[in-house]
Motif scaffolding. Structure first.
Motif, mmCIF file in Angstrom:
data_model
loop_
_atom_site.group_PDB
_atom_site.id
_atom_site.type_symbol
_atom_site.label_atom_id
_atom_site.label_comp_id
_atom_site.label_asym_id
_atom_site.label_seq_id
_atom_site.Cartn_x
_atom_site.Cartn_y
_atom_site.Cartn_z
ATOM 1 N N LYS A 30 0.954 -1.205 0.064
ATOM 2 C CA LYS A 30 0.102 0.181 -0.152
ATOM 3 C C LYS A 30 0.833 1.236 0.097
ATOM 4 C CE LYS A 30 -4.176 1.901 2.484
ATOM 5 N NZ LYS A 30 -4.890 1.836 3.577
ATOM 6 N N ILE A 31 0.820 1.995 -0.996
ATOM 7 C CA ILE A 31 1.740 3.274 -1.291
ATOM 8 C C ILE A 31 0.687 4.546 -0.824
ATOM 9 C CG2 ILE A 31 3.140 4.361 -2.910
ATOM 10 C CD1 ILE A 31 3.381 1.680 -4.308
ATOM 11 N N LEU A 32 1.630 5.416 -0.429
ATOM 12 C CA LEU A 32 1.024 6.829 -0.128
ATOM 13 C C LEU A 32 1.590 7.661 -0.968
ATOM 14 C CD1 LEU A 32 -1.178 8.652 1.239
ATOM 15 C CD2 LEU A 32 0.502 9.164 2.948
ATOM 16 N N VAL A 33 1.144 8.483 -2.038
ATOM 17 C CA VAL A 33 1.915 9.472 -2.982
ATOM 18 C C VAL A 33 1.358 10.793 -2.196
ATOM 19 C CG1 VAL A 33 1.991 10.531 -4.961
ATOM 20 C CG2 VAL A 33 1.776 8.055 -4.645
ATOM 21 N N ILE B 71 2.833 10.220 -11.001
ATOM 22 C CA ILE B 71 3.431 9.184 -10.001
ATOM 23 C C ILE B 71 2.228 7.890 -10.052
ATOM 24 C CG2 ILE B 71 4.135 8.548 -7.699
ATOM 25 C CD1 ILE B 71 5.089 11.550 -7.567
ATOM 26 N N LYS B 72 1.091 8.289 -9.874
ATOM 27 C CA LYS B 72 0.075 7.006 -9.598
ATOM 28 C C LYS B 72 -0.009 6.132 -10.949
ATOM 29 C CE LYS B 72 -3.911 7.249 -7.498
ATOM 30 N NZ LYS B 72 -5.300 7.779 -7.082
ATOM 31 N N ASN B 73 -0.012 6.985 -12.214
ATOM 32 C CA ASN B 73 -0.181 6.192 -13.488
ATOM 33 C C ASN B 73 1.192 5.419 -13.634
ATOM 34 O OD1 ASN B 73 -2.334 6.662 -15.284
ATOM 35 N ND2 ASN B 73 -2.363 8.720 -14.444
ATOM 36 N N ILE B 74 2.235 5.963 -13.330
ATOM 37 C CA ILE B 74 3.540 5.391 -13.523
ATOM 38 C C ILE B 74 3.633 3.913 -12.418
ATOM 39 C CG2 ILE B 74 6.040 5.216 -13.266
ATOM 40 C CD1 ILE B 74 6.025 8.196 -14.394
ATOM 41 N N ASN C 288 -2.190 -0.359 -5.485
ATOM 42 C CA ASN C 288 -2.894 -0.170 -4.276
ATOM 43 C C ASN C 288 -2.244 1.329 -3.649
ATOM 44 O OD1 ASN C 288 -4.338 -0.176 -1.777
ATOM 45 N ND2 ASN C 288 -3.122 -2.140 -1.045
ATOM 46 N N VAL C 289 -2.696 2.181 -4.283
ATOM 47 C CA VAL C 289 -2.041 3.726 -4.080
ATOM 48 C C VAL C 289 -3.073 4.623 -3.513
ATOM 49 C CG1 VAL C 289 -0.685 5.508 -5.049
ATOM 50 C CG2 VAL C 289 -0.659 3.296 -5.919
ATOM 51 N N ASP C 290 -2.691 5.340 -2.446
ATOM 52 C CA ASP C 290 -3.599 6.518 -2.032
ATOM 53 C C ASP C 290 -2.814 7.844 -2.139
ATOM 54 O OD1 ASP C 290 -5.864 7.867 -1.063
ATOM 55 O OD2 ASP C 290 -5.634 6.857 1.039
ATOM 56 N N GLU C 291 -3.339 8.968 -1.898
ATOM 57 C CA GLU C 291 -2.708 10.155 -2.168
ATOM 58 C C GLU C 291 -3.094 11.159 -1.094
ATOM 59 O OE1 GLU C 291 -4.564 12.726 -5.639
ATOM 60 O OE2 GLU C 291 -4.847 10.496 -6.168
ATOM 61 N N ALA C 292 -2.125 12.021 -0.986
ATOM 62 C CA ALA C 292 -2.427 13.276 0.072
ATOM 63 C C ALA C 292 -1.842 14.517 -0.422
ATOM 64 C CB ALA C 292 -1.879 12.839 1.504
ATOM 65 N N ASP C 293 -2.264 15.801 -0.469
ATOM 66 C CA ASP C 293 -1.827 16.821 -0.841
ATOM 67 C C ASP C 293 -0.676 17.632 0.157
ATOM 68 O OD1 ASP C 293 -3.575 17.901 0.817
ATOM 69 O OD2 ASP C 293 -4.926 18.842 -0.762
ATOM 70 N N ASP C 294 -0.501 17.427 1.068
ATOM 71 C CA ASP C 294 0.601 17.985 1.872
ATOM 72 C C ASP C 294 0.943 16.910 2.922
ATOM 73 O OD1 ASP C 294 -1.015 18.539 4.157
ATOM 74 O OD2 ASP C 294 -1.583 20.183 3.598
ATOM 75 N N GLY C 295 2.076 17.494 3.457
ATOM 76 C CA GLY C 295 2.745 16.470 4.465
ATOM 77 C C GLY C 295 1.814 16.248 5.794
ATOM 78 N N SER C 296 1.076 17.195 6.275
ATOM 79 C CA SER C 296 0.369 17.023 7.521
ATOM 80 C C SER C 296 -0.967 16.056 7.388
ATOM 81 C CB SER C 296 -0.294 18.327 8.069
ATOM 82 O OG SER C 296 -0.990 19.097 6.965
ATOM 83 N N ASP D 9 2.713 0.668 3.443
ATOM 84 C CA ASP D 9 3.941 -0.035 3.271
ATOM 85 C C ASP D 9 5.060 0.908 2.786
ATOM 86 O OD1 ASP D 9 2.847 -2.613 4.015
ATOM 87 O OD2 ASP D 9 1.672 -2.309 2.291
ATOM 88 N N PHE D 10 4.556 1.912 2.102
ATOM 89 C CA PHE D 10 5.754 2.792 1.447
ATOM 90 C C PHE D 10 5.332 4.054 1.014
ATOM 91 C CE2 PHE D 10 8.420 3.910 -2.372
ATOM 92 C CZ PHE D 10 9.596 2.980 -2.151
ATOM 93 N N VAL D 11 6.005 5.172 1.297
ATOM 94 C CA VAL D 11 5.828 6.379 0.861
ATOM 95 C C VAL D 11 6.416 7.236 -0.128
ATOM 96 C CG1 VAL D 11 5.624 8.950 2.175
ATOM 97 C CG2 VAL D 11 5.132 6.846 3.460
ATOM 98 N N VAL D 12 5.999 7.689 -1.056
ATOM 99 C CA VAL D 12 6.559 8.693 -2.167
ATOM 100 C C VAL D 12 5.935 10.203 -1.879
ATOM 101 C CG1 VAL D 12 6.882 9.111 -4.518
ATOM 102 C CG2 VAL D 12 6.244 6.746 -3.909
#
Lengths: 201, 128
Positions: B7-10, B21-24, B32-40, B52-55
């Motif tokens: 499970k990856i968070l972009v 990044i999600k498409n690549i 299994n990719v989720d996303e967030a628009d800033d650090g907090s 499991d992984f952060v980009v």
């Protein structure tokens, strides 16, 4: 010439230079206004840099999203093509041995082309990051410009430069419904038509 | 569990970058990719999100990527999470700062799909 007079002459020259500099920055900003697609600043005062930034960045974002949508469509078509190649490969196995060999070779080549196209599409995707990179560079440029503008205005106010001392810019001709701003190809076509008709008459 | 199902968070403030990044990642087999628009926002998602992984990008409002990285490394539950930084900040001091903060790998924008795959593979190999 007395010391006082010399000082006054120097001050007047400085004031004139400062007015010229302020005018230059204002003209430069108007130049930026001209290349914006859907936004025109009130040009009598220094406009808000953040507004310009968000518009330019917004245009870039739209362009990047449009390109990405097209690439996503291409990737979908490529996937369909890949599925068809797989079907062809399966059919080729049912052909007589010699034909199966030839057909198998061709489908392998087709598969390689598909894979190569997919790689190119992914690189195209990665390259649409120009929006992100340009946006970050724009932020830095506009931030610097904003600081320079503020300093020049502050200095101009301190030495008594008034807006009347800033030379008026050349008025631009108005074409679209009495407004000078342009919003798209329709407006451009209208202007072209107007100009061409004037040249013919 | 670092494999194709991880499970990856972009995390990136530009929606276009997240989409890229999600498409690549999808093309590389990571779906299994989720996303967030800033650090907090990212940190909130990470807490209890079983990622499991952060980009992550570096330059973001509210909480920049480097602060997100430091927050991850100082959190008892998240500190071992692999963090790949994808950023336009290519100055040596940035890279040094990221390494000192515990970044798992670092990609400079603009990047290619192959470069992203290579860095992810390196991280997976390291965490095996």
């Amino acid at each position: 010439m007395s010391e006082n007079n010399k000082l006054m002459v120097t001050f007047d020259k400085f004031k004139s230079e400062l007015a010229g500099l302020a005018q230059y920055v204002d003209d430069a900003r108007k130049g930026i206004d001209d290349i914006e697609s859907a936004f025109q600043m009130s040009s009598e005062k220094f406009p808000e840099a953040s507004g310009q930034l968000s518009m330019v960045s917004g245009d870039l974002e739209n362009a990047a999203n449009n390109i990405m949508e097209l690439i996503e469509n291409l990737v979908d078509e490529n996937d369909k093509s890949k599925a068809l190649v797989d079907e062809l490969s399966a059919l080729a196995q049912k052909l007589p041995e010699e034909d199966a060999k030839t057909a198998g070779g061709l489908t392998e080549k087709l598969d390689a082309v598909n894979t190569s196209m997919k790689t190119i599409m992914m690189d195209m995707f990665a390259n649409t990051s120009f929006h992100d990179l340009s946006g970050q560079k724009l932020k830095k440029v506009i931030s610097t410009l904003g600081t320079v503008e503020a300093k020049i205005l502050e200095m101009a106010c301190n030495v008594g430069v008034t807006t009347s001392e800033l030379a008026p810019s050349d008025e631009k001709p108005s074409y679209a419904d009495g407004k000078s701003e342009m919003h798209g190809q329709g407006d451009v076509d209208k202007i072209l038509n107007d100009l061409m008709q004037k040249n013919l008459s | 569990m670092l494999d194709q199902n991880m499970k990856i968070l972009v995390v990136d403030d530009f929606s276009t970058m997240r989409r890229i990044i999600k498409n690549i990642l999808k093309e590389l087999g990571y779906t299994n990719v989720d996303e967030a628009d800033d650090g907090s926002t990212g940190l909130e998602k990470l807490k209890g999100g079983n990622f499991d992984f952060v980009v992550t990008d570096w330059n973001m409002p509210n909480m920049p990527g480097i602060d997100l990285l430091k927050a991850i490394r100082s959190d008892g539950d998240l500190k071992k999470l692999p963090v790949l930084m994808v950023t336009a900040e290519a100055a040596k001091e940035n890279i040094v700062e990221a390494v000192e903060a515990g970044v798992s790998n670092y990609i400079v924008k603009p990047f290619t799909a192959a470069a992203l795959k290579e860095r992810i593979d390196l991280i997976i190999e390291k965490y095996k």
